[in-house]
Design an enzyme around this catalytic site. Structure first.
Site, PDB file in Angstrom:
ATOM      1  N   GLY A 195      16.656 -16.263 -11.873  1.00  0.00           N
ATOM      2  CA  GLY A 195      17.672 -15.246 -11.590  1.00  0.00           C
ATOM      3  C   GLY A 195      18.493 -14.909 -12.814  1.00  0.00           C
ATOM      4  N   HIS A 210      -7.796  13.355  -0.051  1.00  0.00           N
ATOM      5  CA  HIS A 210      -8.853  12.383   0.241  1.00  0.00           C
ATOM      6  C   HIS A 210      -9.845  12.369  -0.909  1.00  0.00           C
ATOM      7  CE1 HIS A 210     -11.687   9.969   2.488  1.00  0.00           C
ATOM      8  NE2 HIS A 210     -12.627  10.800   2.074  1.00  0.00           N
TER       9      HIS A 210
END
Ligand SMILES: Cc1cc2nc3c(=O)[nH]c(=O)nc-3n(C[C@H](O)[C@H](O)[C@H](O)COP(=O)(O)OP(=O)(O)OC[C@H]3O[C@@H](n4cnc5c(N)ncnc54)[C@H](O)[C@@H]3O)c2cc1C
Ligand SMILES: NC(=O)c1ccc[n+]([C@@H]2O[C@H](COP(=O)([O-])OP(=O)(O)OC[C@H]3O[C@@H](n4cnc5c(N)ncnc54)[C@H](O)[C@@H]3O)[C@@H](O)[C@H]2O)c1
Length: 480
Positions: A279, A460
């Site tokens: 962190g 597509h």
């Protein structure tokens, strides 16, 4: 009544992504702007974060792909053993950092922002103190001040950093050497991305996580499939539910592991190197915030949704804060968005940030991404607001493009309100997940409904059809 005159309309302290965006936006709007930077223009993202780490991921990702003999042979491709030069990979990252830092600095200069080199601090309301690199101290006045001082790696107590055998991401991005065996402490963003880099380049990894499972901050469904592919199938051992309580640099590096529950030392490892990825902490220590009465929360500056700094929950006039230093979503694009919003508010438009529509991505191979609410947060919201929650899953294995790429291990989870159809969140693991999430992020930002989104035509064959399928499934569940 005469107007008070200031040295600048706006002084921004810190030239990371947050400060950069704010300064550029303000100068383009005609304000007289200065930006103060004590280290490197561009801050963490450009110099020690997003940019070099993504350059390393790009190069190591190609090595991984070319070395994946079983995958390539499914296409009928037989490649020679892969060779790579660590030094050149490191140079690619370094060169990219330099280019982007230069471009960013030029952009600021061109938009008329004055760049002040040195350490900035507050000197009461509407005043910034500057300790220049040559030791000279100056005070400037500004009608508005934006604090954008970012964050630094958090190193837990007991861990000694030498920058060579025990280091944080600040040093890891230099890829100075490739340890045979490296322990990575933390399985968050940095831990996962560097485990991806190191394993692609042939290093063995031990991943140490304090919480009871690896990848604790990710959606549980995503973690299940992602950890199987990104961790279990690679040269990575994991230890969850343990703290690294002592790490001593050297050859070998000594690591003491303590059970998170019993608090007993359970293992000692001897490895070649340790990356600490536990962190980050805000850079507020030397900002002299007390001169304006601001109290931080674990070092983070409290702000409201207009980026105004708060004292006792009330906004302080003409003082703003953006980016990691505010501890919201510690991401470059959040910092930049906050920077623009602060300036819009300085210019008199009351604009608020929409954290729910800000996406996040981990650039592993494949990627992980998310936007909006987690399943748990959405369940709480549904309970509090009294609506029925909808969750659908769409799979890459039903997607022609993913199948053509032989990369069909992937999932998208879509969370929505079954009564209104509003999209609340999405979590994706799979090929190009970082790009796919943007479509959902835009839908959340516009508060769009799955019934409308389901009618939008997708190309597509593309991976975007994974999102289309999720919208279509969801629209079938909307209460008429
Ligand atoms: C390894 C790594 C990878 C990352 N990858 C990504 C990613 O892929 N995508 C993403 O969105 N985010 C990523 N991040 C997070 C991202 O880097 C940060 O969220 C972002 O840099 C925050 O920007 P900021 O402007 O708030 O602060 P910073 O970038 O930290 O900039 C703050 C600046 O302020 C300066 N400063 C501090 N104090 C003073 C002072 N008193 N006076 C003058 N200057 C001062 C600092 O020197 C610094 O230049 C990554 C982070 C790391 C560490
Ligand atoms: N792709 C990206 O957008 C990206 C990439 C890298 C970093 N970042 C940003 O940088 C920030 C910091 O990343 P990070 O990975 O260091 O933090 P993180 O918060 O993502 O993960 C830290 C992990 O370390 C664990 N941990 C903490 N202390 C520990 C200890 N003593 N022993 C063992 N495990 C411990 C935590 O439980 C957590 O799982 C992130 O919040 C993220 O916003 C973003």
């Amino acid at each position: 009544m005469s107007e008070i005159s200031f040295d600048f309309d706006l002084i921004v302290v810190g030239a990371g992504y947050g400060g950069f965006d704010a300064a550029k936006h303000a100068a383009e709007a005609g304000l007289k702007v200065a930006i103060v930077e004590s280290r490197d223009m561009g801050g963490t993202c450009v110099n020690r974060g997003c940019v070099p780490s993504k350059a390393l991921l790009a190069a190591s990702g190609k090595v991984r792909e070319l070395a994946d003999v079983p995958h390539l042979s499914e296409f009928g491709i037989h490649s020679a053993p892969v060779r790579f030069e660590r030094k050149k990979i490191a140079e690619h990252a370094k060169n990219l950092v330099e280019t982007i830092r230069k471009n960013l600095t030029k952009t600021l200069e061109r938009s008329g922002v004055e760049i002040l080199r040195g350490e900035g601090r507050l000197e009461g309301n509407q005043k910034v103190g500057l300790r220049e690199t040559n030791g000279v101290d100056r005070i400037f006045s500004a009608r508005d001040i934006i604090l954008a001082t970012g964050s630094d790696p958090f190193v837990p107590p007991g861990i000694e950093i030498d920058g060579r055998t025990v280091f944080t991401s600040d040093e890891a991005i230099n890829l100075e050497w490739l340890p045979r065996w490296i322990a990575i402490i933390g399985s968050g963003y940095i831990g996962l991305e560097f485990a991806d880099i190191y394993t692609a380049l042939g290093c063995e990894v031990t991943m140490i996580e304090a919480l009871d499972k690896v990848m604790p901050t990710f959606d549980p469904d995503i973690t299940k499939i992602a950890s199987r592919n990104l961790i279990d199938k690679r040269d990575i051992e994991t230890r969850a539910g343990v703290f690294a309580t002592k790490v001593k640099p050297g050859c070998p590096v000594e690591v003491e592991l303590t059970d998170a529950k019993s608090r007993e030392v359970i293992e000692e490892l001897q490895v070649d190197a340790v990356l600490v990825a536990t962190g980050r902490v805000p850079s507020t220590e030397n900002l002299n915030l007390q001169s304006v009465g601001v109290e931080t929360t674990r070092g983070f500056i409290p702000i409201d949704d207009q980026m105004r700094v708060l004292v006792n929950e009330k906004p302080v006039s003409n003082l703003w804060a953006v980016g990691d230093v505010t501890g919201k979503l510690m991401l470059a694009h959040t910092a930049a968005a906050q920077g623009s919003i602060a300036v819009e508010n300085i210019l008199g438009k009351a604009i608020e940030i929409d954290y729910r529509s800000i996406p996040a991505a981990t650039f592993t191979h494949p990627e992980i991404s998310s936007v909006g609410l987690s399943e748990e947060e959405a369940k709480d919201l549904a309970k509090n607001e009294g609506f029925e929650l909808g969750i659908v899953r769409s799979y890459f294995k039903a997607n022609s493009k993913a199948l053509a790429e032989l990369e069909s291990d992937g999932i998208m989870k879509l969370i929505f309100n079954k009564e209104t159809g509003e999209v609340l969140g999405a979590h994706i693991y799979g090929l190009h997940a970082a790009d796919l999430i943007q479509e959902v992020s835009n839908a959340i930002s516009r508060r769009q409904r799955v019934n409308d989104l389901a009618k939008e035509v997708h190309t597509h064959p593309t991976l975007s059809e994974v999102v289309e399928v999720a919208y279509k499934q969801a629209s079938l569940q909307i209460k008429k």
